[in-house]
Scaffold this active site. Structure first.
Site, PDB file in Angstrom:
ATOM      1  N   LYS A 100      32.475  36.028  25.536  1.00  0.00           N
ATOM      2  CA  LYS A 100      33.249  36.565  26.660  1.00  0.00           C
ATOM      3  C   LYS A 100      34.208  37.601  26.107  1.00  0.00           C
ATOM      4  O   LYS A 100      34.586  37.523  24.930  1.00  0.00           O
ATOM      5  CB  LYS A 100      34.040  35.445  27.345  1.00  0.00           C
ATOM      6  CG  LYS A 100      34.517  35.774  28.747  1.00  0.00           C
ATOM      7  CD  LYS A 100      33.454  35.507  29.798  1.00  0.00           C
ATOM      8  CE  LYS A 100      33.922  35.864  31.181  1.00  0.00           C
ATOM      9  NZ  LYS A 100      32.995  35.350  32.211  1.00  0.00           N
TER      10      LYS A 100
HETATM   11  P1  NAD Z   1      36.275  39.794  41.694  1.00  0.00           P
HETATM   12  O1  NAD Z   1      37.274  40.558  40.922  1.00  0.00           O
HETATM   13  O2  NAD Z   1      35.157  40.549  42.343  1.00  0.00           O
HETATM   14  O3  NAD Z   1      36.999  38.920  42.835  1.00  0.00           O
HETATM   15  C1  NAD Z   1      38.082  38.080  42.602  1.00  0.00           C
HETATM   16  C2  NAD Z   1      38.739  37.801  43.947  1.00  0.00           C
HETATM   17  O4  NAD Z   1      39.761  36.815  43.784  1.00  0.00           O
HETATM   18  C3  NAD Z   1      39.407  39.010  44.589  1.00  0.00           C
HETATM   19  O5  NAD Z   1      39.104  39.009  45.977  1.00  0.00           O
HETATM   20  C4  NAD Z   1      40.914  38.735  44.386  1.00  0.00           C
HETATM   21  O6  NAD Z   1      41.699  39.361  45.379  1.00  0.00           O
HETATM   22  C5  NAD Z   1      40.898  37.240  44.514  1.00  0.00           C
HETATM   23  N1  NAD Z   1      42.090  36.561  43.992  1.00  0.00           N
HETATM   24  C6  NAD Z   1      42.764  36.758  42.823  1.00  0.00           C
HETATM   25  N2  NAD Z   1      43.822  35.916  42.746  1.00  0.00           N
HETATM   26  C7  NAD Z   1      43.803  35.175  43.880  1.00  0.00           C
HETATM   27  C8  NAD Z   1      44.619  34.129  44.392  1.00  0.00           C
HETATM   28  N3  NAD Z   1      45.674  33.686  43.717  1.00  0.00           N
HETATM   29  N4  NAD Z   1      44.298  33.580  45.591  1.00  0.00           N
HETATM   30  C9  NAD Z   1      43.241  34.013  46.283  1.00  0.00           C
HETATM   31  N5  NAD Z   1      42.426  34.996  45.847  1.00  0.00           N
HETATM   32  C10 NAD Z   1      42.700  35.570  44.663  1.00  0.00           C
HETATM   33  O7  NAD Z   1      35.720  38.678  40.704  1.00  0.00           O
HETATM   34  P2  NAD Z   1      34.344  37.877  40.784  1.00  0.00           P
HETATM   35  O8  NAD Z   1      33.369  38.579  39.929  1.00  0.00           O
HETATM   36  O9  NAD Z   1      34.030  37.579  42.198  1.00  0.00           O
HETATM   37  O10 NAD Z   1      34.756  36.549  39.993  1.00  0.00           O
HETATM   38  C11 NAD Z   1      35.469  35.504  40.636  1.00  0.00           C
HETATM   39  C12 NAD Z   1      35.323  34.233  39.815  1.00  0.00           C
HETATM   40  O11 NAD Z   1      33.931  33.935  39.677  1.00  0.00           O
HETATM   41  C13 NAD Z   1      35.870  34.325  38.385  1.00  0.00           C
HETATM   42  O12 NAD Z   1      36.350  33.073  37.987  1.00  0.00           O
HETATM   43  C14 NAD Z   1      34.642  34.670  37.567  1.00  0.00           C
HETATM   44  O13 NAD Z   1      34.783  34.307  36.204  1.00  0.00           O
HETATM   45  C15 NAD Z   1      33.621  33.824  38.296  1.00  0.00           C
HETATM   46  N6  NAD Z   1      32.253  34.270  38.066  1.00  0.00           N
HETATM   47  C16 NAD Z   1      31.839  35.494  38.478  1.00  0.00           C
HETATM   48  C17 NAD Z   1      30.537  35.876  38.226  1.00  0.00           C
HETATM   49  C18 NAD Z   1      29.998  37.203  38.699  1.00  0.00           C
HETATM   50  O14 NAD Z   1      28.807  37.463  38.494  1.00  0.00           O
HETATM   51  N7  NAD Z   1      30.786  38.040  39.334  1.00  0.00           N
HETATM   52  C19 NAD Z   1      29.662  35.021  37.540  1.00  0.00           C
HETATM   53  C20 NAD Z   1      30.130  33.768  37.155  1.00  0.00           C
HETATM   54  C21 NAD Z   1      31.425  33.410  37.424  1.00  0.00           C
END
Ligand code: NAD
Length: 408
Positions: A100
């Site tokens: 990561k």
């Molecule tokens: P992203 O940046 O697209 O979205 C994150 C969202 O969380 C945004 O809408 C942001 O406004 C919101 N957010 C941040 N702090 C917040 C809070 N305190 N309360 C409510 N909302 C809040 O990120 P993503 O890619 O969607 O990733 C989100 C999670 O999923 C992370 O933990 C990431 O590690 C995990 N994840 C993502 C992927 C992927 O393919 N994108 C894969 C596996 C895991």
């Protein structure tokens, strides 16, 4: 407790009977790369930024895992995320290890040109430790297909030939896979479907709450909505929306796309992010950052099931409380593995210079995710353990076999 301490507590709580040397290996990163790299800002001044790449374990295959651009990124968080990636890839049985990375920056404070220069400079700083057979980054919080395209292009310039397989999550035009942008949400829904009869959930009775409305959160909310579930509350970093009869998720996705934030259409109540955690629902889907389900939240949460789309949303103490209260947790290393699974399929397509239709990608992804979900259900039943413990058992067994071979 730090995120990394929480991850290590999860490992300890999994009650694994593996060779002590293997266990010690799993508790440590193989390599931690810590770089300070320069970026020329639009005003002509050069600033230095701090970035990391943690390579946890490559016994099964090249390190694999996202790159996060966020002001709270630190080495402790990246270590935890890289450990979880190692387990996740082993659990879904794809030929990758875990890694990561991240840069401590709020990308919203940068212009597009600054973001491109930052991405390219960071890629140069870590170029000697990444590569299609070595370590394959991907998108994570605040990193996009455009950012992956810049990374792939910069790396290709350094090695002297096109190397799209160095990163996944690229745009389709630059070697990305069909289905990658929706893969994490889709994978979570496939896992939920596999667990559904065990959970006794159906669209008539189960309501859904989604925390975080980004890449993963929007897609899982859309899928629940599409399959007839009432998604009663969603939130982003600016605030939360609630409608006990169900929100119009496609309309909210449009609003978020146009304005960059959630805002309330008619008959929707704005609530605080804090109160979203306590709304009664069938399934709570954390899809933002780690550590949000703390003991005090676990005591009060009124969800029957937690589908962990975010990485590490539940602290170990909260996990024990949820278990005692009978709240079922579908763990992150299973629930959000759809993203890395399609990343693996993208890497395969790049290596053999093919581009598969979306149907083919989805069919392969669904088979991988269904097998992993079934394995977790079977293991939990066989040993009467939680789904998180079951997922850890399967992953660690596979890793232990691969690590043991390295020690011969
Ligand atoms: P992203 O940046 O697209 O979205 C994150 C969202 O969380 C945004 O809408 C942001 O406004 C919101 N957010 C941040 N702090 C917040 C809070 N305190 N309360 C409510 N909302 C809040 O990120 P993503 O890619 O969607 O990733 C989100 C999670 O999923 C992370 O933990 C990431 O590690 C995990 N994840 C993502 C992927 C992927 O393919 N994108 C894969 C596996 C895991």
């Amino acid at each position: 407790m730090s995120v990394f301490d929480a991850a290590m507590r999860q490992l300890a709580a999994s009650d694994l009977s593996v060779d002590p040397a293997v266990f010690e290996r799993l508790k440590r990163a193989q390599r931690i790369v810590d770089v300070e790299f320069p970026v020329q800002m639009d005003n002509g001044i050069t600033q230095f930024f701090h970035g990391y790449r943690v390579q946890w374990n490559n016994a099964i295959g090249p390190y694999k895992g996202g790159m996060r651009f966020h002001p709270q990124v630190d080495v402790d968080e990246v270590k935890a995320l890289s450990f979880w990636m190692t387990l996740k890839c082993a659990l879904v049985n794809i030929p990758f290890g875990g890694g990561k990375g991240g840069v401590k920056i709020d990308p919203k404070t940068l212009s597009r040109d600054e973001l491109e220069r930052l991405t390219r400079s960071f890629t140069r700083a870590i170029s000697d430790v990444i590569g299609p057979e070595r370590d394959v980054p991907a998108p994570d919080v605040n990193t996009t297909p455009q950012i992956m395209d810049w990374m792939s292009d910069e790396y290709s310039k350094i090695v002297g030939f096109p190397t799209p397989a160095v990163v996944t999550g690229k745009s389709i035009a630059h070697g990305g896979s069909e289905g990658r942008s929706t893969a994490t949400g889709m994978g979570a829904y496939i896992v939920f479907k596999a667990f559904r009869s065990h959970l006794g959930m159906d669209p008539e009775t189960a309501t859904i709450t989604v925390q975080g409305f980004g890449n993963a959160g929007q897609e899982i909310a859309r899928l629940f909505y599409h399959h007839g579930y009432a998604v009663v509350a969603v939130s982003d970093s600016h605030g939360a929306l609630h409608n006990e009869n169900g929100l119009d998720i496609p309309a909210l996705i449009e609003i978020k796309k146009k304005t960059g934030r959630l805002s309330a259409p008619v008959s929707t109540r704005e609530i605080s992010n804090e109160s979203l955690l306590r709304i009664p629902c069938g399934v709570f889907v954390p899809s933002a950052l780690e550590g949000v389900i703390m003991p005090e939240v676990a005591e009060e949460i009124e969800a029957k099931v937690i589908l962990e789309v975010a990485n590490g949303p539940t602290t170990p103490e909260a996990d024990s409380i949820l278990q005692k209260r009978g709240v079922v947790v579908i763990p992150d290393i299973l629930a959000n593995a759809g993203g890395v699974t399609v990343s693996y399929l993208e890497w395969e397509q790049n290596r053999i210079n093919e581009h598969w239709e979306e149907h083919e990608v989805m069919t392969r992804m669904e088979a991988i995710m269904r097998d992993a979900a079934q394995a977790v259900l079977d293991m939990a039943k066989k040993h009467t353990i939680t789904f998180r413990q079951a997922a850890f058992h399967i992953a660690v067994e596979r890793l232990a076999a691969a690590i043991a071979k390295q020690y011969v």
